[in-house]
Design an enzyme around this catalytic site. Structure first.
Site, PDB file in Angstrom:
ATOM      1  N   ARG A 196      43.740  33.985  32.214  1.00  0.00           N
ATOM      2  CA  ARG A 196      45.003  33.735  31.234  1.00  0.00           C
ATOM      3  C   ARG A 196      44.707  32.896  30.215  1.00  0.00           C
ATOM      4  NH1 ARG A 196      46.945  32.999  36.688  1.00  0.00           N
ATOM      5  NH2 ARG A 196      48.249  34.484  37.461  1.00  0.00           N
ATOM      6  N   LYS A 211      48.058  29.026  37.164  1.00  0.00           N
ATOM      7  CA  LYS A 211      49.420  29.091  37.114  1.00  0.00           C
ATOM      8  C   LYS A 211      49.671  29.068  38.879  1.00  0.00           C
ATOM      9  CE  LYS A 211      52.774  32.828  36.473  1.00  0.00           C
ATOM     10  NZ  LYS A 211      52.977  34.189  35.974  1.00  0.00           N
ATOM     11  N   HIS A 226      46.501  38.770  26.783  1.00  0.00           N
ATOM     12  CA  HIS A 226      46.737  38.887  28.336  1.00  0.00           C
ATOM     13  C   HIS A 226      45.951  40.560  28.458  1.00  0.00           C
ATOM     14  CE1 HIS A 226      48.303  37.222  31.630  1.00  0.00           C
ATOM     15  NE2 HIS A 226      48.672  38.249  31.982  1.00  0.00           N
ATOM     16  N   ARG A 248      42.513  40.627  30.148  1.00  0.00           N
ATOM     17  CA  ARG A 248      42.886  40.054  31.595  1.00  0.00           C
ATOM     18  C   ARG A 248      43.276  41.504  32.398  1.00  0.00           C
ATOM     19  NH1 ARG A 248      44.420  36.454  35.770  1.00  0.00           N
ATOM     20  NH2 ARG A 248      46.346  36.655  36.760  1.00  0.00           N
ATOM     21  N   HIS A 256      46.689  36.048  41.940  1.00  0.00           N
ATOM     22  CA  HIS A 256      47.638  36.609  42.365  1.00  0.00           C
ATOM     23  C   HIS A 256      48.336  36.099  43.726  1.00  0.00           C
ATOM     24  CE1 HIS A 256      47.099  40.252  39.485  1.00  0.00           C
ATOM     25  NE2 HIS A 256      47.694  39.058  38.758  1.00  0.00           N
ATOM     26  N   TYR A 261      47.624  47.699  39.124  1.00  0.00           N
ATOM     27  CA  TYR A 261      46.312  48.205  38.353  1.00  0.00           C
ATOM     28  C   TYR A 261      46.067  49.589  38.834  1.00  0.00           C
ATOM     29  CZ  TYR A 261      46.264  43.679  36.281  1.00  0.00           C
ATOM     30  OH  TYR A 261      46.584  42.486  35.539  1.00  0.00           O
TER      31      TYR A 261
END
Length: 328
Positions: A185, A210, A275, A278, A301, A310
């Site tokens: 990120r 994050k 982004h 990524r 995640h 994805y």
């Protein structure tokens, strides 16, 4: 002049909204609809009540004590501020679940704000009212907006190569290459320090990403060589990538400008953001046969469902399907 963050958030959701680098402001098309939507509010209605302001300050202190990140604190407090401005004439303890529904319809939907912004409001309201005693609000019954099924934007490997090697500046190239090669990120990259590079183990250590979580990502030999070359020339003192002032981290806006410069040197006519790199990294890993569980760990995640999106943009299996048109 103090920024009106609520107004900026609303403007950014409008079709045609653009950032002016020259004037350093967000602007939107001058239409009758937009003029009506963004009528200048009176100064009195631009702030919560005195009670609301005091509660927002307490809420910020509570979030800080819980060690929420500065960006989350800012997002939640501004979202709560927007809600309390709407109900500035009502005592906070008298606000009910029905008031949340009215706010969603009369402010969020009426102003065509996004579902993600509405979700931020819900998160803020839920957290806030859990800290207030003797209220009429039933926190657990506050509903969230239905999430749309939006696919991540992905570039092909050829487009990624053109983009990453469009720049000659070693620092600029290293930043974009590192984002793609490790699925970072923007904040991950800007917070990196030289000691986060473990070249012997071949990993990048991402600290306090994050959700305040640490994680590691594999480092390619090519990236390690590129970073060594960059380090010898620029000699950063504190952060891996610093701005013009030694010891200060490179800014997000400057990084976005680096991407913009790279795009201008390519033939990519897409609204690419940082982004996208990524998303492209994760998709290309999946297409190369990497297990989803490893991709989830690398990207940081919390839920496997986030990573599974994805699979919907990977072309590996889709390309094997023979169109009936080809057999006519």
């Amino acid at each position: 002049m103090k920024k009106n963050t609520d107004l900026i958030a609303r403007i950014k959701q409008v079709d045609g909204a653009r950032w002016s680098q020259q004037k350093t402001v967000w602007h939107i098309p001058d239409t009758i609809e937009n003029r009506e939507r963004f009528k200048i509010e009176s100064l009195a209605n631009s702030f919560p009540s005195t009670e609301g302001i005091a509660h927002i300050e307490k809420f910020i202190q509570w979030l800080s004590s819980k060690r929420y990140s500065p960006s989350t604190i800012k997002t939640y407090s501004e979202a709560l501020k927007s809600f309390l401005i709407f109900y500035r004439e009502k005592q906070i303890t008298e606000i009910t679940n029905e008031d949340v529904i009215i706010y969603n319809n009369e402010f969020i939907l009426k102003n065509n704000l996004s579902a993600s912004y509405q979700n931020q409001i819900v998160n803020a309201i839920k957290l806030f009212f859990r800290t207030i005693q003797n209220i009429k609000m039933e926190v657990d019954k506050i509903h969230r907006p239905k999430r749309g099924h939006i696919l991540p934007n992905v570039l092909s490997k050829e487009e990624i190569k053109d983009l990453l090697y469009a720049l000659n500046n070693k620092k600029h190239k290293a930043m974009l290459c590192l984002i793609y090669s490790c699925g970072l990120r923007c904040g991950d990259l800007l917070n990196l320090k030289p000691e986060n590079i473990d070249s012997k183990r071949g990993v990048l250590i991402i600290k306090s990403g994050k959700g305040n979580k640490d994680r590691i990502a594999p480092l390619s030999l090519l990236i390690i060589a590129m970073l060594r070359d960059y380090y010898k020339e620029f000699k950063p003192t504190k952060y891996l990538f610093e701005g013009q002032i030694a010891g200060e981290a490179y800014t997000a806006r400057s990084l976005q400008n680096v991407l913009k410069q790279a795009l201008e040197k390519t033939k990519i006519n897409k609204p690419v953001t940082l982004h996208w790199l990524r998303h492209s990294y994760a998709t290309h890993l999946l297409e190369a046969g990497t297990d989803l569980r490893y991709i989830q760990e690398i990207l940081g995640h919390s839920s496997s469902k986030t990573t599974e999106i994805y699979t919907h943009v990977s072309t590996k299996s889709i390309q094997k399907i023979i169109s009936p048109f080809d057999t006519l």
